[in-house]
Design a protein around this motif. Structure first.
Motif, mmCIF file in Angstrom:
data_model
loop_
_atom_site.group_PDB
_atom_site.id
_atom_site.type_symbol
_atom_site.label_atom_id
_atom_site.label_comp_id
_atom_site.label_asym_id
_atom_site.label_seq_id
_atom_site.Cartn_x
_atom_site.Cartn_y
_atom_site.Cartn_z
ATOM 1 N N PRO A 138 67.796 7.511 -15.280
ATOM 2 C CA PRO A 138 66.640 7.695 -14.406
ATOM 3 C C PRO A 138 66.818 8.938 -13.531
ATOM 4 O O PRO A 138 67.923 9.253 -13.092
ATOM 5 C CB PRO A 138 66.639 6.427 -13.554
ATOM 6 C CG PRO A 138 68.071 6.011 -13.523
ATOM 7 C CD PRO A 138 68.634 6.364 -14.873
ATOM 8 N N VAL A 139 65.729 9.639 -13.287
ATOM 9 C CA VAL A 139 65.755 10.859 -12.476
ATOM 10 C C VAL A 139 64.968 10.620 -11.196
ATOM 11 O O VAL A 139 63.847 10.105 -11.221
ATOM 12 C CB VAL A 139 65.146 12.053 -13.243
ATOM 13 C CG1 VAL A 139 65.187 13.320 -12.377
ATOM 14 C CG2 VAL A 139 65.889 12.273 -14.554
ATOM 15 N N ILE A 140 65.560 10.992 -10.073
ATOM 16 C CA ILE A 140 64.901 10.879 -8.773
ATOM 17 C C ILE A 140 64.759 12.283 -8.184
ATOM 18 O O ILE A 140 65.740 13.020 -8.087
ATOM 19 C CB ILE A 140 65.708 9.993 -7.814
ATOM 20 C CG1 ILE A 140 65.841 8.588 -8.401
ATOM 21 C CG2 ILE A 140 65.046 9.936 -6.436
ATOM 22 C CD1 ILE A 140 66.841 7.723 -7.671
ATOM 23 N N ALA A 141 63.551 12.642 -7.830
ATOM 24 C CA ALA A 141 63.292 13.948 -7.230
ATOM 25 C C ALA A 141 63.571 13.893 -5.732
ATOM 26 O O ALA A 141 63.188 12.931 -5.052
ATOM 27 C CB ALA A 141 61.849 14.368 -7.480
ATOM 28 N N ILE A 142 64.234 14.920 -5.217
ATOM 29 C CA ILE A 142 64.580 14.987 -3.799
ATOM 30 C C ILE A 142 64.288 16.390 -3.282
ATOM 31 O O ILE A 142 64.632 17.383 -3.940
ATOM 32 C CB ILE A 142 66.065 14.653 -3.566
ATOM 33 C CG1 ILE A 142 66.375 13.232 -4.038
ATOM 34 C CG2 ILE A 142 66.449 14.815 -2.110
ATOM 35 C CD1 ILE A 142 67.840 12.841 -3.922
ATOM 36 N N GLY A 143 63.665 16.473 -2.109
ATOM 37 C CA GLY A 143 63.400 17.784 -1.531
ATOM 38 C C GLY A 143 63.044 17.682 -0.069
ATOM 39 O O GLY A 143 62.721 16.596 0.436
ATOM 40 N N GLY A 144 63.104 18.818 0.629
ATOM 41 C CA GLY A 144 62.767 18.866 2.045
ATOM 42 C C GLY A 144 61.791 19.986 2.340
ATOM 43 O O GLY A 144 61.823 21.032 1.702
ATOM 44 N N SER A 145 60.883 19.762 3.296
ATOM 45 C CA SER A 145 59.877 20.736 3.680
ATOM 46 C C SER A 145 58.993 21.034 2.466
ATOM 47 O O SER A 145 58.459 20.100 1.860
ATOM 48 C CB SER A 145 60.545 21.992 4.247
ATOM 49 O OG SER A 145 59.616 22.822 4.888
ATOM 50 N N TYR A 146 58.829 22.291 2.077
ATOM 51 C CA TYR A 146 58.035 22.592 0.878
ATOM 52 C C TYR A 146 58.646 21.905 -0.341
ATOM 53 O O TYR A 146 57.927 21.376 -1.201
ATOM 54 C CB TYR A 146 57.960 24.109 0.675
ATOM 55 C CG TYR A 146 57.377 24.533 -0.653
ATOM 56 C CD1 TYR A 146 56.132 24.072 -1.075
ATOM 57 C CD2 TYR A 146 58.067 25.413 -1.487
ATOM 58 C CE1 TYR A 146 55.598 24.468 -2.297
ATOM 59 C CE2 TYR A 146 57.549 25.825 -2.700
ATOM 60 C CZ TYR A 146 56.311 25.348 -3.100
ATOM 61 O OH TYR A 146 55.775 25.743 -4.311
ATOM 62 N N GLY A 147 59.967 21.881 -0.407
ATOM 63 C CA GLY A 147 60.614 21.169 -1.508
ATOM 64 C C GLY A 147 60.317 19.683 -1.479
ATOM 65 O O GLY A 147 60.261 19.024 -2.521
ATOM 66 N N GLY A 148 60.114 19.121 -0.278
ATOM 67 C CA GLY A 148 59.711 17.720 -0.163
ATOM 68 C C GLY A 148 58.310 17.499 -0.681
ATOM 69 O O GLY A 148 58.015 16.467 -1.304
#
Length: 465
Positions: free
Chosen positions: A172-182
């Motif tokens: 399974p793949v979980i996407a993670i990001g913050g600000s624009y990446g969020g």
């Protein structure tokens, strides 16, 4: 429960359509054994390999066969081929190595989650330039700098990893990001639910478009951070604008301003709007990196940098010359806390690892986020949001005109009830997150009360500090 438990709450959603027992979720969330006190956590070694993947320049057309090398980083020290997962960082507007080194959360949880870590660089940033040195030459070369193309890059990269790494195919793949990446992480789950089973979006202002929130709300929240950090701090900043206007009305005043602020270049009358914009961006950046520990995300800064800044801004009633000297001391905390800067450059507000040129283009096309100030409920000079003026400036710089509604058309705006397994997280006083939380009615939202006095950009993901 520790901070990393938030990620596990995504992992329990790996079987789509499964009915979740809340009591079971709570038990799972409490199962991670990482320290929750940042001061007690030792630095996690960030050992990764650098790879390049051949991406299509245009994923949505059929007559453009050009490709480019997308850079990505991979760490698999703790990955379990039989029972692990893939944590996929959706790269922001900058160098992916820099973001990787400022994303402690993924490294903190990798061992216990038996996870492979992948950090994907966003096209047109860092080394992932579709046309090399000509990538920013004109609109024809920049036409492929969009969030849609970037998400398609991420999809193709994940497919490549699952196809070429033994044991990764069924992970399974979980996407993670913050600000624009969020924002990208959330949109990734929305647009490609068959690729990523969930997303953790930190400080992701997905509703900072059109009239979803008042255009002055963000700056009000920034002002609140300064009010909380010093009784007269925001009032002093508010009064500084008129002081600058008065002092810059003469040639000798311009010379004095440049010397007092230790600027790298002399000032002209035409420079004053740029000077004030530079100072304004500095206050905004401080609100976004108001972390409870020393950091160097945008600049080398002390813990709770706004508190340090506000120590110099305690008396708004002093004469203009003293007020500006105090403003310099405050600016110097942000730009020269290390003591190494010989002068201050009004053309730079953050690390060069951020791709300001690419973001300027994106802000002129689809990432159109209205901002305005009143000078009444905030600490800034009054500034109205004028789409026509904004559009004309974009056309002058890039030869393009913005599409304010396109992001809403692409990703649904407020209509996200059909989406699932997305966690929006941040600090309690995060400017970006407050905008979202006040409107959020669906999915999951989580605040971090222990960091209640600020910190926005990337804060939640930087947990190894």
């Amino acid at each position: 429960m520790g901070y990393p438990a938030l990620l596990l709450s995504l992992l329990v959603f790996l079987a789509p359509g499964t009915c979740i027992d809340p009591r079971r979720v709570l038990r799972t969330l409490s199962s991670l054994h990482l320290p929750t006190n940042p001061a007690s956590r030792s630095s996690v070694a960030k050992n990764y390999s650098v790879f390049y993947f051949q991406q299509k320049v245009d994923h949505f057309g059929f007559n453009n066969m050009k490709t480019f090398k997308q850079r990505y980083l991979l760490a698999d020290k703790h990955w379990d081929k039989d029972g692990g997962s893939i944590l996929f960082y959706t790269g922001n507007e900058g160098d992916i190595v820099w973001f990787c080194n400022n994303t402690g959360f993924m490294w903190d949880v990798a061992e216990e989650l038996k996870a492979m870590l992948v950090f994907a660089e966003h096209r047109y940033y860092g080394e992932s330039l579709p046309f090399g040195n000509n990538s920013f030459q004109d609109g024809r070369h920049l036409n492929f700098l969009t969030s849609e193309q970037a998400l398609a890059d991420f999809v193709e990269l994940i497919k490549h990893l699952k196809r070429t790494i033994p044991g990764a195919e069924d992970q399974p793949v979980i996407a993670i990001g913050g600000s624009y990446g969020g924002m990208l992480a959330a949109w990734f789950r929305m647009k490609y639910p068959h690729i990523v089973v969930g997303a953790l979006a930190a400080s992701a202002p997905i509703w900072q478009f059109e009239d979803f929130v008042p255009c002055d709300m963000f700056m009000k929240i920034v002002t609140t951070d300064f009010k909380k950090s010093g009784s007269n701090c925001s009032v002093t900043i508010l009064r500084s604008w008129d002081a600058i206007n008065r002092l810059s009305s003469t040639g000798s005043g311009l010379q004095w301003l440049a010397q007092t602020l230790h600027l790298c270049s002399p000032l002209t009358f035409e420079d004053i709007p740029n000077l004030k914009e530079w100072i304004m961006e500095t206050w905004v950046n401080l609100a976004m990196v108001n972390y409870p520990y020393a950091s160097n995300f945008l600049q080398p800064l002390p813990a709770w940098p706004i508190k340090v800044v506000c120590q110099y801004l305690i008396n708004p009633s002093v004469p203009d010359s003293m007020l500006i000297q105090n403003i310099f001391q405050a600016l110097n905390v942000y730009y020269n806390y290390s003591g190494q800067a010989k002068c201050l450059n009004i053309s730079e507000t953050a690390t060069k690892n951020l791709g300001s040129l690419g973001w300027s283009y994106q802000a002129c096309t689809e990432m159109v986020m209205p901002f305005c100030t009143t000078g009444i409920d905030d600490m800034f000079e009054p500034h109205q949001w004028n789409l026509k003026k904004y559009s004309d400036e974009c056309f002058k710089q890039w030869g393009v005109r913005p599409r304010p509604s396109w992001i809403i058309t692409m990703y649904g705006g407020k209509n996200i009830k059909s989406h699932s397994n997305i966690i929006f997280s941040s600090c309690y006083s995060s400017p970006s997150f407050i905008l979202l939380k006040r409107k959020l009615k669906v999915t999951h939202s989580i605040t971090l009360p222990k960091l209640s006095q600020g910190g926005d950009k990337h804060k939640f993901l930087d947990l190894s500090n």
